[in-house]
Design a protein around this motif. Structure first.
Motif, short mmCIF file in Angstrom:
data_model
loop_
_atom_site.label_atom_id
_atom_site.label_comp_id
_atom_site.label_asym_id
_atom_site.label_seq_id
_atom_site.Cartn_x
_atom_site.Cartn_y
_atom_site.Cartn_z
N PHE A 137 0.82 -1.18 -0.04
CA PHE A 137 0.19 0.11 0.15
C PHE A 137 1.00 1.40 0.03
O PHE A 137 0.02 2.42 -0.16
CB PHE A 137 -0.98 0.00 1.25
CG PHE A 137 -2.00 -1.06 1.19
CD1 PHE A 137 -3.10 -1.10 0.19
CD2 PHE A 137 -1.95 -2.12 2.01
CE1 PHE A 137 -4.01 -2.11 0.31
CE2 PHE A 137 -2.72 -2.99 2.01
CZ PHE A 137 -3.85 -3.12 1.19
N VAL A 138 2.07 1.14 0.24
CA VAL A 138 2.96 2.38 0.09
C VAL A 138 4.16 2.24 -0.63
O VAL A 138 4.15 2.90 -1.93
CB VAL A 138 3.51 2.72 1.54
CG1 VAL A 138 4.40 3.98 1.20
CG2 VAL A 138 2.47 2.92 2.60
N ALA A 139 4.92 1.46 -0.47
CA ALA A 139 6.18 1.25 -1.44
C ALA A 139 5.96 1.02 -2.71
O ALA A 139 6.55 1.73 -3.64
CB ALA A 139 7.32 0.43 -0.85
N ARG A 140 5.09 -0.05 -3.17
CA ARG A 140 4.85 -0.45 -4.56
C ARG A 140 4.28 0.71 -5.02
O ARG A 140 4.44 1.08 -6.23
CB ARG A 140 4.34 -1.79 -4.57
CG ARG A 140 3.46 -2.07 -5.78
CD ARG A 140 4.64 -2.54 -6.92
NE ARG A 140 4.20 -2.97 -8.30
CZ ARG A 140 4.79 -3.41 -9.31
NH1 ARG A 140 6.17 -3.44 -9.29
NH2 ARG A 140 4.33 -3.96 -10.28
N PRO A 141 3.01 1.09 -4.69
CA PRO A 141 2.23 2.28 -5.40
C PRO A 141 3.03 3.38 -5.56
O PRO A 141 2.98 4.26 -6.50
CB PRO A 141 1.18 2.46 -4.33
CG PRO A 141 0.81 1.26 -3.52
CD PRO A 141 2.22 0.93 -3.59
N ALA A 142 3.95 3.83 -4.62
CA ALA A 142 4.75 5.09 -4.80
C ALA A 142 5.76 4.95 -5.96
O ALA A 142 5.71 5.78 -6.68
CB ALA A 142 5.55 5.24 -3.49
N ALA A 143 6.20 3.69 -6.07
CA ALA A 143 7.18 3.55 -7.51
C ALA A 143 6.57 3.58 -8.61
O ALA A 143 6.93 4.38 -9.50
CB ALA A 143 8.01 2.40 -6.92
N VAL A 144 5.30 3.12 -8.52
CA VAL A 144 4.41 3.02 -9.62
C VAL A 144 3.77 4.30 -10.08
O VAL A 144 4.24 4.54 -11.37
CB VAL A 144 3.47 1.69 -9.47
CG1 VAL A 144 2.25 2.01 -10.73
CG2 VAL A 144 3.96 0.47 -9.59
N PHE A 145 3.31 4.97 -9.46
CA PHE A 145 2.80 6.15 -9.62
C PHE A 145 3.81 7.05 -9.92
O PHE A 145 3.78 8.26 -10.88
CB PHE A 145 2.06 6.76 -8.52
CG PHE A 145 0.54 6.24 -8.42
CD1 PHE A 145 -0.57 7.04 -9.05
CD2 PHE A 145 0.19 4.93 -7.71
CE1 PHE A 145 -1.71 6.62 -9.20
CE2 PHE A 145 -1.04 4.41 -7.81
CZ PHE A 145 -2.17 5.24 -8.54
N LEU A 146 4.89 7.36 -9.22
CA LEU A 146 6.02 8.03 -9.53
C LEU A 146 6.60 7.79 -10.81
O LEU A 146 7.05 9.04 -11.55
CB LEU A 146 7.34 7.80 -8.38
CG LEU A 146 8.49 8.55 -8.68
CD1 LEU A 146 8.34 10.13 -8.54
CD2 LEU A 146 9.66 8.19 -7.64
N LEU A 147 6.87 6.61 -11.33
CA LEU A 147 7.62 6.27 -12.76
C LEU A 147 6.48 6.11 -13.71
O LEU A 147 6.89 6.41 -14.97
CB LEU A 147 8.33 5.27 -12.41
CG LEU A 147 9.48 5.29 -11.29
CD1 LEU A 147 10.22 3.71 -11.04
CD2 LEU A 147 10.40 6.21 -11.92
N LEU A 148 5.15 5.72 -13.70
CA LEU A 148 4.34 5.48 -14.71
C LEU A 148 3.55 6.82 -14.96
O LEU A 148 2.83 6.73 -16.28
CB LEU A 148 3.44 4.37 -14.36
CG LEU A 148 4.00 2.90 -14.49
CD1 LEU A 148 2.93 1.97 -14.41
CD2 LEU A 148 5.18 2.82 -15.40
N ARG A 149 3.25 7.50 -14.02
CA ARG A 149 2.41 8.67 -14.46
C ARG A 149 3.11 9.63 -15.38
O ARG A 149 2.14 10.08 -16.40
CB ARG A 149 2.04 9.52 -13.19
CG ARG A 149 1.02 8.81 -12.32
CD ARG A 149 -0.20 8.69 -12.83
NE ARG A 149 -1.20 9.79 -12.83
CZ ARG A 149 -2.29 9.87 -13.38
NH1 ARG A 149 -3.04 8.73 -13.94
NH2 ARG A 149 -2.96 11.05 -13.21
#
Length: 536
Positions: free
Chosen positions: A305-317
């Motif tokens: 709920f924190v590390a994976r979503p942060a990496a995904v949103f930071l890099l994919l958005r």
């Protein structure tokens, strides 16, 4: 010896039956393999003692080579290309971001030492290719916006980055590796990629120029996968990166007998997955899990709920990925065998960690596969990310083999009834289609008006025959009927219910039988006969 073989046979049968059960129950098969290992282990019903981390590390590392290789070999680059940039960013920078955030959580929330925190974040930072591939295939989960290809490419390519971070952590802890971190990173990336691609390129040349038959091509590619790992590893490179890149290059090259290679590696990888997950379950001590449950659940929740979503949103958005796609990719960050194997590597290397790293990572992976894996189809449907008009099989290189089509070819000789006729006027069966026409060195994509000429080689597609038990084939050596040698097929006194469908020559060539085909010494006839005794 006999007892060991009995045990191995029983384990494999149990895992295969568990796999069949998992499809009906909606539980990931890999989770059941792990549970069976725990059932057979020291705290289970059979109480098989096994706590040799070094042996487990060596066995699992070898099995992981083929999982990595087939992850690349099975990825269809044509389908993955639109998502390649996003996948590569997520599998490199995404792994680093996930590892660093997890390390910070372990350090300041759980109180681990700085190096132990970094090592924990490193081993758990990658998503598991075996888990992702297994769920996408078994659930036939086709996803919108090239999301399936994105997940396949990311999960297949991010383990080498996690492995490199693990080696860096162990080097900082004074356990193996090089003291020069800059050189280590350079060697891992450059030697791993260069040697893996070189092995694949040379293998493609050999497969195209040499005629390898009778399974030798499968053994050759098997050896290439080992070399793609071993050569980089021998000079300080990332062997897993080499194996994965070699798999991509070989899997997307035009090489002979690719369908047979897919079948071979599909079975081999299935065996490797069973071996890894069962062995990891066997190595675990369930009585120790309650003691690590709190930190394991805390890390699992933080990852999910924190590390994976942060990496995904930071890099994919920045790639303008939709909110729904980012949420689904975040949820699909399954942890699995690779993370546990990297934890075993750390323990086998003698790293002083200060906490039970193996059981913490084991518990995290167990929770991830059980919860995230089981709910992945549900989350995809809730986010409206399921593509009902496509097939996830298109994203794999064995798509053509999975289609219920068969390709056959035949040459148009002088005087053939189709010579000089347009394709549209040829009396083909309703479910047959001329796919291509080879005319000399030229390949034609025909339409109804394409005129067929003598010497053309036609490639025709037809539906695959689904065996209903009504027809059987058997081999009949001509040596058993020596009076047939030198005679034509029409001269043979065969029963009416037997039909010769193929003549295999002694030199390995084959011939489609005709009435005037002369049989030679060393020939083998493939004959068709009805199982019920009636003509086929």
């Amino acid at each position: 010896m006999v007892n060991m073989l009995l045990l191995c046979g029983a384990v494999l049968v149990a895992c295969i039956l568990a796999s069949r059960f998992s499809r009906r129950a909606g539980v990931p098969a890999l989770l059941l393999f792990m549970a069976l290992g725990m059932l057979f282990g020291s705290d289970g019903l059979l109480r098989i003692p096994f706590d040799d981390f070094r042996a487990a590390e060596q066995i699992c590392s070898v099995a992981l080579i083929f999982i990595m290789f087939y992850g690349g070999f099975g990825t269809r680059w044509e389908a993955a290309r639109p998502a390649a940039a996003r996948a590569v960013v997520l599998s490199t920078l995404g792994v680093v971001v996930t590892a660093l955030l997890t390390a910070l959580f372990c350090r300041f929330v759980l109180g681990f030492t700085p190096l132990a925190s970094f090592l924990t974040g490193a081993v758990i930072s990658s998503t598991d290719a075996a888990s992702v591939f297994s769920i996408l295939r078994s659930k036939k989960l086709s996803l919108r916006d090239h999301t399936a290809s994105l997940l396949e490419l990311e999960s297949g390519s991010n383990d080498p980055v996690s492995y490199m971070l693990t080696m860096i952590a162990l080097s900082l802890m004074g356990v193996g590796g090089s003291s020069n971190l800059a050189w280590m990173i350079f060697a891992q990336a450059v030697f791993g990629a260069a040697l893996g691609l070189a092995v694949a390129w040379l293998s493609i040349l050999v497969l195209r120029r040499l005629t390898l038959s009778d399974g030798l091509d499968s053994i050759f590619v098997f050896s290439a996968a080992l070399l793609a790992y071993a050569l980089p590893a021998a000079v300080g490179g990332n062997g897993y990166l080499g194996a994965y890149l070699a798999g991509i290059l070989l899997g997307n090259a035009k090489i002979p007998h690719k369908a047979a290679l897919v079948h071979f590696f599909d079975g081999l990888t299935g065996l490797a997955q069973i071996l890894i997950f069962f062995l990891l379950g066997l190595l675990a001590f369930p009585r120790q899990l309650p003691g690590v449950l709190l930190p394991a659940v805390a890390i699992a929740l933080f990852l999910t709920f924190v590390a994976r979503p942060a990496a995904v949103f930071l890099l994919l958005r920045p790639f303008r990925c939709s909110m729904r796609q980012c949420l689904l990719v975040s949820w699909a960050g399954l942890r699995g065998a690779a993370s546990i194997v990297f934890a075993i590597m750390a323990l086998a290397g003698g790293a002083e960690i200060g906490h039970d790293l193996f059981h913490i990572v084991f518990c995290i992976s167990l929770l991830s596969v059980a919860v995230q894996g089981s709910l992945l189809p549900v989350v995809a449907r809730r986010l409206d990310m399921v593509d009902t008009e496509d097939s996830v099989s298109r994203t794999f290189n064995d798509y053509q083999d999975q289609r219920q089509l068969h390709l056959t070819r035949f040459r148009i000789g002088p005087g053939h009834p189709w010579e000089g006729k347009p394709v549209g006027e040829c009396h083909l069966p309703a479910d047959a289609l001329v796919v291509t026409i080879r005319r000399g060195e030229e390949s034609l994509i025909p339409n109804g008006g394409t005129v067929i000429r003598a010497g053309d080689l036609l490639v025709v597609s037809t539906p695959v025959y689904q065996d209903d038990g009504g027809v059987s084939l058997r081999e009949l050596p001509v040596e058993d009927h020596r009076d047939w040698i030198g005679r034509t097929i029409r001269e043979l006194d065969l029963p009416a219910e037997v039909l010769i469908v193929l003549v295999r020559r002694a030199d390995g060539t084959t011939a489609v039988p005709k009435g005037g085909t002369v049989l030679r010494q060393g020939d083998t006839l493939v004959v068709s006969e009805a199982d019920n005794g009636k003509p086929a």
